[in-house]
Write a protein that holds these residues in place. Structure first.
Motif, PDB file in Angstrom:
ATOM      1  N   GLY A  45       1.836   3.868  -3.197  1.00  8.87           N
ATOM      2  CA  GLY A  45       1.447   5.256  -3.036  1.00  8.87           C
ATOM      3  C   GLY A  45       2.540   6.225  -3.410  1.00  8.87           C
ATOM      4  O   GLY A  45       2.289   7.226  -4.085  1.00  8.87           O
ATOM      5  N   PHE A  46       3.758   5.954  -2.991  1.00  8.61           N
ATOM      6  CA  PHE A  46       4.833   6.917  -3.186  1.00  8.61           C
ATOM      7  C   PHE A  46       5.563   6.748  -4.518  1.00  8.61           C
ATOM      8  O   PHE A  46       6.150   7.705  -5.025  1.00  8.61           O
ATOM      9  N   GLY A  64      -0.103  12.169   0.226  1.00 10.94           N
ATOM     10  CA  GLY A  64       0.485  10.856   0.453  1.00 10.94           C
ATOM     11  C   GLY A  64       0.941  10.663   1.880  1.00 10.94           C
ATOM     12  O   GLY A  64       0.818   9.571   2.444  1.00 10.94           O
ATOM     13  N   TRP A 122      -8.440   6.157  10.813  1.00  9.16           N
ATOM     14  CA  TRP A 122      -7.782   5.910   9.521  1.00  9.16           C
ATOM     15  C   TRP A 122      -8.640   6.447   8.383  1.00  9.16           C
ATOM     16  O   TRP A 122      -8.129   7.047   7.433  1.00  9.16           O
ATOM     17  N   THR A 128      -2.006   4.802   8.203  1.00 11.76           N
ATOM     18  CA  THR A 128      -1.780   3.363   8.358  1.00 11.76           C
ATOM     19  C   THR A 128      -1.374   3.006   9.787  1.00 11.76           C
ATOM     20  O   THR A 128      -1.525   1.862  10.196  1.00 11.76           O
ATOM     21  N   TYR A 173      -2.084   9.774   3.932  1.00 14.48           N
ATOM     22  CA  TYR A 173      -2.453   8.378   3.708  1.00 14.48           C
ATOM     23  C   TYR A 173      -1.566   7.444   4.521  1.00 14.48           C
ATOM     24  O   TYR A 173      -2.039   6.496   5.155  1.00 14.48           O
ATOM     25  N   CYS A 174      -0.271   7.710   4.484  1.00 18.71           N
ATOM     26  CA  CYS A 174       0.676   6.808   5.146  1.00 18.71           C
ATOM     27  C   CYS A 174       0.624   6.937   6.663  1.00 18.71           C
ATOM     28  O   CYS A 174       0.754   5.952   7.382  1.00 18.71           O
ATOM     29  N   TYR A 224       0.834  -1.207   0.000  1.00 20.77           N
ATOM     30  CA  TYR A 224       0.000   0.000   0.000  1.00 20.77           C
ATOM     31  C   TYR A 224       0.863   1.250   0.000  1.00 20.77           C
ATOM     32  O   TYR A 224       0.633   2.198  -0.750  1.00 20.77           O
ATOM     33  N   ILE A 225       1.906   1.255   0.827  1.00 22.03           N
ATOM     34  CA  ILE A 225       2.776   2.430   0.942  1.00 22.03           C
ATOM     35  C   ILE A 225       3.640   2.588  -0.310  1.00 22.03           C
ATOM     36  O   ILE A 225       3.785   3.690  -0.852  1.00 22.03           O
TER      37      ILE A 225
END
Length: 249
Positions: free
Chosen positions: A172-173, A195, A218, A202, A198-199, A168-169
């Motif tokens: 994203g980046f 971003g 979250w 988590t 989002y992270c 997921y991470i």
């Protein structure tokens, strides 16, 4: 005299049990409390109408075919993220006998692969900006990554949570780093800021049973990240006075 220390401890534990259940093994699904179920639904249901309105604004501001297509794709994904998440959490809460059949529905985490930090958040920029040597491949690569992530979650959901989180991470980046090769990097700061939210979210995504309402928190981080990304798309890709070359296209 006030209540004794053991009494206070029991009271705090009772409150914890009311708002948060025990943690579960890594290969099992966490069972939210009634309050957590309600919060999980509300924290994404609230954003359904704003996402529809925001998508409509992008559509109205579109002045060519690519902008219209990008607005439709992004708007569908943004609205679908909050809508599907709300439906899934409502079914999990109110129709518990259908819980095992929820896998037949698009799951919220599948939508995050598409919308959160991946395909739909980056598609408008990749479609409407001049692309650098790396970014030209990212148009299709982000969708391959999103599809692989969705298939993985469908077949191995709740089995390898750490692997799911790392993917997921990374997903994203990686597109954000590729965008650095584009000639026009306006809005990159907002994309990175979204971003980050989002992270950071988590941390709470992995805290069910440790922090009350962790999943709902979250959700709020996801909503903030989506909002920042929307602002970047509106300001740098669609707002008429922000695009120097828009009139010449």
């Amino acid at each position: 005299q006030g209540p004794s220390l053991p009494t206070l401890t029991l009271l705090l534990r009772a409150l914890d049990f009311r708002f948060m259940n025990h943690r579960v093994p890594s290969n099992c699904r966490y069972q939210p409390t009634e309050y957590e179920h309600a919060a999980n639904c509300a924290t994404h249901a609230f954003w359904i109408i704003p996402s529809i309105l925001g998508s409509s604004i992008l559509h109205v501001l579109s002045d060519n075919q690519w902008e219209t297509i990008s607005a439709w794709i992004y708007g569908f994904g943004l609205t679908g993220l909050f809508l599907v998440s709300t439906i899934f959490h409502t079914i999990s809460w109110k129709k518990r006998h259908l819980r095992e059949h929820c896998f037949a529905l698009p799951q919220p985490r599948n939508c995050y692969y598409y919308q959160g930090l991946n395909g739909l958040s980056y598609s408008p920029r990749l479609n409407l900006r001049e692309l650098g040597p790396w970014a030209s491949h990212m148009r299709w690569l982000i969708w391959i990554m999103a599809t692989v992530g969705t298939v993985y979650v469908f077949f191995f959901h709740e089995r390898y949570k750490l692997v799911e989180l790392v993917c997921y991470i990374i997903m994203g980046f990686f597109p954000a780093v590729v965008i650095l090769s584009m000639p026009n990097t306006d809005g990159l700061l907002e994309l990175m800021a979204g971003g980050v939210f989002y992270c950071l979210g988590t941390v709470f995504f992995k805290s069910d049973g440790r922090i009350p309402f962790a999943h709902a928190i979250w959700h709020l981080f996801v909503a903030i990240g989506a909002g920042i990304h929307y602002y970047a798309i509106w300001r740098y890709l669609y707002r008429p006075d922000a695009l120097e070359g828009k009139a010449s296209r």
